[in-house]
Design a protein around this motif. Structure first.
Motif, mmCIF file in Angstrom:
data_model
loop_
_atom_site.group_PDB
_atom_site.id
_atom_site.type_symbol
_atom_site.label_atom_id
_atom_site.label_comp_id
_atom_site.label_asym_id
_atom_site.label_seq_id
_atom_site.Cartn_x
_atom_site.Cartn_y
_atom_site.Cartn_z
ATOM 1 N N THR A 112 31.529 30.088 39.966
ATOM 2 C CA THR A 112 30.757 29.199 39.088
ATOM 3 C C THR A 112 31.192 29.326 37.628
ATOM 4 O OG1 THR A 112 29.049 30.882 38.995
ATOM 5 C CG2 THR A 112 28.719 29.083 40.563
ATOM 6 N N ASP A 113 31.866 30.429 37.280
ATOM 7 C CA ASP A 113 32.455 30.545 35.940
ATOM 8 C C ASP A 113 33.694 31.428 36.031
ATOM 9 O OD1 ASP A 113 33.096 31.357 33.211
ATOM 10 O OD2 ASP A 113 31.163 30.496 32.657
ATOM 11 N N ARG A 114 34.830 30.884 35.636
ATOM 12 C CA ARG A 114 36.102 31.618 35.767
ATOM 13 C C ARG A 114 36.243 32.723 34.720
ATOM 14 N NH1 ARG A 114 40.013 28.768 34.392
ATOM 15 N NH2 ARG A 114 41.676 30.001 35.351
ATOM 16 N N ARG A 115 35.290 32.785 33.763
ATOM 17 C CA ARG A 115 35.360 33.842 32.747
ATOM 18 C C ARG A 115 34.069 34.647 32.673
ATOM 19 N NH1 ARG A 115 37.543 29.243 30.564
ATOM 20 N NH2 ARG A 115 39.807 29.318 30.294
ATOM 21 N N ALA A 116 33.235 34.496 33.680
ATOM 22 C CA ALA A 116 31.980 35.249 33.747
ATOM 23 C C ALA A 116 31.203 35.167 32.431
ATOM 24 C CB ALA A 116 32.240 36.706 34.123
ATOM 25 N N GLY A 117 31.016 33.934 31.950
ATOM 26 C CA GLY A 117 30.256 33.743 30.711
ATOM 27 C C GLY A 117 30.881 34.490 29.549
ATOM 28 N N ARG A 118 32.226 34.533 29.549
ATOM 29 C CA ARG A 118 32.976 35.259 28.502
ATOM 30 C C ARG A 118 32.444 36.676 28.324
ATOM 31 N NH1 ARG A 118 37.164 32.493 26.308
ATOM 32 N NH2 ARG A 118 37.030 30.274 26.623
ATOM 33 N N ILE A 119 32.255 37.317 29.441
ATOM 34 C CA ILE A 119 31.786 38.704 29.461
ATOM 35 C C ILE A 119 32.710 39.596 28.618
ATOM 36 C CG2 ILE A 119 33.157 39.343 31.512
ATOM 37 C CD1 ILE A 119 30.676 40.892 32.505
ATOM 38 N N SER A 120 32.114 40.617 27.983
ATOM 39 C CA SER A 120 32.990 41.571 27.292
ATOM 40 C C SER A 120 32.611 43.022 27.595
ATOM 41 C CB SER A 120 32.965 41.329 25.783
ATOM 42 O OG SER A 120 31.647 41.498 25.303
ATOM 43 N N ASP A 121 31.377 43.236 28.123
ATOM 44 C CA ASP A 121 30.970 44.628 28.415
ATOM 45 C C ASP A 121 31.444 45.024 29.813
ATOM 46 O OD1 ASP A 121 29.242 42.606 29.254
ATOM 47 O OD2 ASP A 121 27.500 43.942 29.364
ATOM 48 N N THR A 122 32.755 45.181 29.960
ATOM 49 C CA THR A 122 33.326 45.379 31.293
ATOM 50 C C THR A 122 33.740 46.817 31.584
ATOM 51 O OG1 THR A 122 35.495 44.771 30.452
ATOM 52 C CG2 THR A 122 34.183 42.999 31.417
ATOM 53 N N ASP A 123 33.467 47.743 30.642
ATOM 54 C CA ASP A 123 33.856 49.144 30.844
ATOM 55 C C ASP A 123 33.356 49.702 32.175
ATOM 56 O OD1 ASP A 123 35.443 49.905 28.756
ATOM 57 O OD2 ASP A 123 33.754 50.341 27.414
#
Ligand code: ZN
Ligand code: ZN
Length: 411
Positions: A112-123
């Motif tokens: 549903t989103d190829r960038r996961a809502g522009r996630i950044s907390d991926t640690d």
């Protein structure tokens, strides 16, 4: 015997990333910046222009740096996967299979989103992948990059890059199955591994606390990964073996650090890894470089800010960055036994906001140099210099000859 005082012993190669441009109103940022120290080096050196990869070829920073270091990009550039993986700090090894990765959102089997809502907390998500995703006989190395991006490396025997991506490219479609593009058992196995990783990642991440808390806050979960750009990490002959010189790289951009390491240069960190936007970190890099020249025979310094300003299409910002950066070069004028090379990896014209194939200026300064009449360091003056027009792959042979390290061809 050669007169040692007339031959440079060390090489300092400075790359002003993307500094070269096309004229706007007849002038380029390099010309307007009035770089007095670089102008002095140009005045006391030999100048020319350079097609880093070839005339009409728009280089990336990766292919151009390979060429400038004397590694044919058409032989050693095996795709973005390996270079991105090296760029995010994975110590890739020749033969590894590397991929570019996006965190994505999957709901009811569809992306549903190829960038996961522009996630950044991926640690924490990356940590969960490294801990929980397993394939027998293969090491899986996963590392997050900026934003929703990451890199994946498979290490082991019997793997192949001849497989397709899992990225469906459009939202609303399921994650693709990876297929082989060559009819080999290695490709079949690698495609199966990638498909297994896709499934395992969803299991590991869907109910991960980071994602549960994102859902509660109305954000999209990063509960899947899209895997693309498979490439085999090239077997690159180490710099020291190739040239008989111990080399180091000083850079802030992950991609350049990664390429330096892949070529066997030692990475010497300076402060933070942030991309520099002012001249101050150029000064820190030059201090580090002068120090490194005591230990290393060859030092590559990449200074990144002009490329950013070029991509922003900001002429004044680019000009100011270059002017500020020039202050860091004052001490270079005092170097006695060093061949100094100042060049650019590609043009990043503000009018294009992207790289172009326009050739870049190159100067060489040091003992034994045939000094030409050029007195300013910029694209338009460099044409008049004694080096004429060279290619990126010519830099190292010319430099090696000037430090007396080339072998004679013939009797
Ligand atoms: Zn670049
Ligand atoms: Zn760029």
């Amino acid at each position: 015997m050669a007169d040692d005082s007339l031959v440079a012993k060390k090489i300092l190669l400075i790359v002003l990333d993307g500094a070269s441009d096309r004229p706007v109103g007849g002038k380029t940022p390099l010309a307007v910046a009035g770089m007095s120290n670089l102008n002095k080096l140009a005045n006391g050196g030999i100048n020319g222009i350079m097609d880093t990869v070839g005339p009409g070829i728009r280089p990336g920073s990766d292919t151009s740096h390979l060429a400038i270091l004397g590694y044919d990009p058409y032989k050693y550039y095996t795709g973005r996967g390996p270079f991105e993986a090296a760029g995010v700090g994975i110590d890739v090894k020749g033969g590894d299979i590397a991929f570019r990765v996006n965190f994505a959102t999957v709901e009811n089997g569809a992306v549903t989103d190829r960038r996961a809502g522009r996630i950044s907390d991926t640690d924490e998500l990356a940590k969960a992948i490294n801990e929980q995703v397993k394939v027998p006989g293969v090491d899986i190395i996963f590392k997050r990059s900026t934003g929703h991006r990451a890199a994946l490396v498979l290490r082991g025997k019997g793997l192949s890059p001849a497989i397709t991506d899992t990225d469906p490219k459009h939202e609303g479609l399921p994650i693709k199955e990876s297929h082989t593009t060559a009819d080999t058992p290695e490709a079949k196995r690698t495609a199966e591994i990638v498909n297994s990783i896709s499934e395992q990642v969803i299991k590991a991440l869907d109910h991960h606390p980071v994602n549960e808390s994102r859902r509660k806050q109305g954000q999209l979960p990063g509960n899947a990964i899209l895997i693309r750009g498979a490439g085999e990490v090239p077997h690159i002959p180490p710099f020291e073996e190739k040239y008989g010189m111990k080399g180091a790289v000083i850079a802030a951009a992950g991609l350049i650090i990664g390429i330096g390491k892949m070529c066997g240069l030692e990475y010497l960190p300076v402060g933070s890894m942030e991309i520099e936007t002012s001249g101050s970190s150029a000064a820190a890099k030059m201090q580090k470089a002068l120090e490194a020249l005591k230990t290393y025979d060859f030092v590559l310094v990449n200074i990144k800010g002009a490329d950013e300003a070029g991509h922003d299409g900001d002429f004044d910002k680019k000009t100011k960055f270059l002017r500020d950066t020039d202050r860091a070069f004052e001490e270079l004028l005092l170097l006695k036994e060093t061949l100094i090379i100042v060049t650019v990896d590609h043009s990043t014209p503000v009018s294009l906001k992207d790289h172009s194939a326009d050739p870049v200026p190159v100067l060489m300064h040091g003992p034994g140099i045939r000094i030409d009449d050029v007195s300013h360091y910029n694209e338009l003056e460099a044409y008049k210099g004694g080096l004429l027009r060279i290619r990126g792959m010519d830099i190292m042979p010319i430099a090696l000859d000037l430090v007396n390290k080339t072998k004679k061809f013939g009797a």
